[in-house]
Design a protein around this motif. Structure first.
Motif, PDB file in Angstrom:
ATOM      1  N   ALA A 283     -32.156  47.845  38.240  1.00  0.00           N
ATOM      2  CA  ALA A 283     -32.351  46.513  38.819  1.00  0.00           C
ATOM      3  C   ALA A 283     -32.244  46.603  40.337  1.00  0.00           C
ATOM      4  N   ALA A 284     -32.520  45.483  40.995  1.00  0.00           N
ATOM      5  CA  ALA A 284     -32.465  45.446  42.459  1.00  0.00           C
ATOM      6  C   ALA A 284     -31.065  45.773  42.949  1.00  0.00           C
ATOM      7  N   GLY A 285     -30.983  46.337  44.136  1.00  0.00           N
ATOM      8  CA  GLY A 285     -29.687  46.601  44.766  1.00  0.00           C
ATOM      9  C   GLY A 285     -28.966  47.796  44.183  1.00  0.00           C
ATOM     10  N   ASN A 286     -29.733  48.785  43.684  1.00  0.00           N
ATOM     11  CA  ASN A 286     -29.120  50.005  43.124  1.00  0.00           C
ATOM     12  C   ASN A 286     -28.200  49.726  41.945  1.00  0.00           C
ATOM     13  N   VAL A 287     -28.527  48.709  41.172  1.00  0.00           N
ATOM     14  CA  VAL A 287     -27.720  48.386  39.986  1.00  0.00           C
ATOM     15  C   VAL A 287     -28.422  48.927  38.746  1.00  0.00           C
ATOM     16  N   LEU A 288     -27.677  49.683  37.961  1.00  0.00           N
ATOM     17  CA  LEU A 288     -28.173  50.170  36.677  1.00  0.00           C
ATOM     18  C   LEU A 288     -27.621  49.247  35.600  1.00  0.00           C
ATOM     19  N   ARG A 289     -28.505  48.625  34.863  1.00  0.00           N
ATOM     20  CA  ARG A 289     -28.050  47.696  33.826  1.00  0.00           C
ATOM     21  C   ARG A 289     -27.986  48.420  32.489  1.00  0.00           C
TER      22      ARG A 289
ATOM     23  N   HIS B   1     -34.971  55.058  39.968  1.00  0.00           N
ATOM     24  CA  HIS B   1     -36.026  54.161  40.427  1.00  0.00           C
ATOM     25  C   HIS B   1     -36.508  53.437  39.187  1.00  0.00           C
ATOM     26  N   GLU B   2     -37.275  52.368  39.398  1.00  0.00           N
ATOM     27  CA  GLU B   2     -37.776  51.646  38.236  1.00  0.00           C
ATOM     28  C   GLU B   2     -38.507  52.618  37.308  1.00  0.00           C
ATOM     29  N   GLY B   3     -38.084  52.674  36.075  1.00  0.00           N
ATOM     30  CA  GLY B   3     -38.755  53.528  35.089  1.00  0.00           C
ATOM     31  C   GLY B   3     -38.345  54.985  35.119  1.00  0.00           C
ATOM     32  N   GLU B   4     -37.448  55.359  36.045  1.00  0.00           N
ATOM     33  CA  GLU B   4     -37.029  56.777  36.107  1.00  0.00           C
ATOM     34  C   GLU B   4     -35.556  56.903  36.508  1.00  0.00           C
ATOM     35  N   ILE B   5     -34.804  57.593  35.648  1.00  0.00           N
ATOM     36  CA  ILE B   5     -33.388  57.849  35.957  1.00  0.00           C
ATOM     37  C   ILE B   5     -33.178  59.358  35.847  1.00  0.00           C
ATOM     38  N   VAL B   6     -32.711  59.974  36.938  1.00  0.00           N
ATOM     39  CA  VAL B   6     -32.520  61.429  36.976  1.00  0.00           C
ATOM     40  C   VAL B   6     -31.035  61.716  37.032  1.00  0.00           C
ATOM     41  N   PHE B   7     -30.586  62.630  36.167  1.00  0.00           N
ATOM     42  CA  PHE B   7     -29.155  62.977  36.131  1.00  0.00           C
ATOM     43  C   PHE B   7     -28.903  64.279  36.900  1.00  0.00           C
TER      44      PHE B   7
END
Ligand code: 5GP
Length: 189
Positions: A15-21, A182-188
């Protein structure tokens, strides 16, 4: 931890503001089976440590802390967010800037629930800029108790909290560390 990373990849929303929901399993609806696996992992990582109490902050840390407490066989104390400022005397108090709500919370624990002989494991859902964790560490230190370490479900490693708190010598164990999102992509990491 692969299981948690898989859940985040499948259900997490940036989500906006670097928030992971992660409302589907951690922050609104709670997947208790998953929380049990997280608790087992915290227990394995802190095996050999004597833990007298788990400390978390309301509201979203409470579920995880309670499941973990069943493995550590200890009580859970949750720091409360208070609207009253002048509570010194009966309470340990500190201030925590809320990452998600953009306000400063006065956070309190009643003095009888943290004692100098306590070895305290801090548990929280997210680590971002580190304000929540530093506030909880401050409360433990005010009580003269010992911080065993911190168990975090999701650390956003691109934000500075984890590095700063580890540099102070606090053991921080994060079960999933997000390197970038980023929207649609989360890298660990
Ligand atoms: P910090 O104080 O480290 O900046 O942020 C940690 C606190 O903010 C956690 O207790 C958590 O409730 C909240 N938080 C920080 N980042 C996120 C995020 O990306 N998603 C969610 N759901 N909560 C977050």
């Amino acid at each position: 931890m692969q299981l948690l990373e898989d859940h985040i990849r499948r259900e997490g929303k940036v989500a906006a503001g670097n928030v992971l929901r992660v409302d589907g399993f951690l922050n609104h609806q709670i997947d208790v089976v998953l929380l049990t696996k997280l608790a087992e992992e915290f227990h394995a990582r802190f095996s050999g440590e004597k833990v007298d109490k788990i400390l978390t902050i309301e509201a979203s840390g409470i579920g995880m802390a309670c499941v973990a407490a069943q493995y550590f066989h200890c009580p859970v104390v949750f720091a409360k967010k208070s609207k009253t400022r002048n509570l010194s005397g009966e309470f340990y108090t500190t201030q925590v800037a809320s990452f998600t709500h953009g306000i400063v919370n006065h956070v309190i624990v009643a003095k009888p629930y943290l004692n100098p002989e306590d070895r305290v494991l801090i548990i929280d859902d997210f680590l971002a800029n580190g304000a929540a964790l530093e506030g909880l560490i401050d409360l433990v230190q005010q009580a003269g108790a010992t911080v065993v370490g911190a168990g975090i479900a999701v650390e956003k490693a691109f934000q500075p909290g984890g590095e700063r708190i580890r540099a102070k010598g606090v053991r921080v164990e994060s079960l999933a560390r997000v390197k970038e999102m980023h929207e649609g992509e989360i890298v660990f990491c």
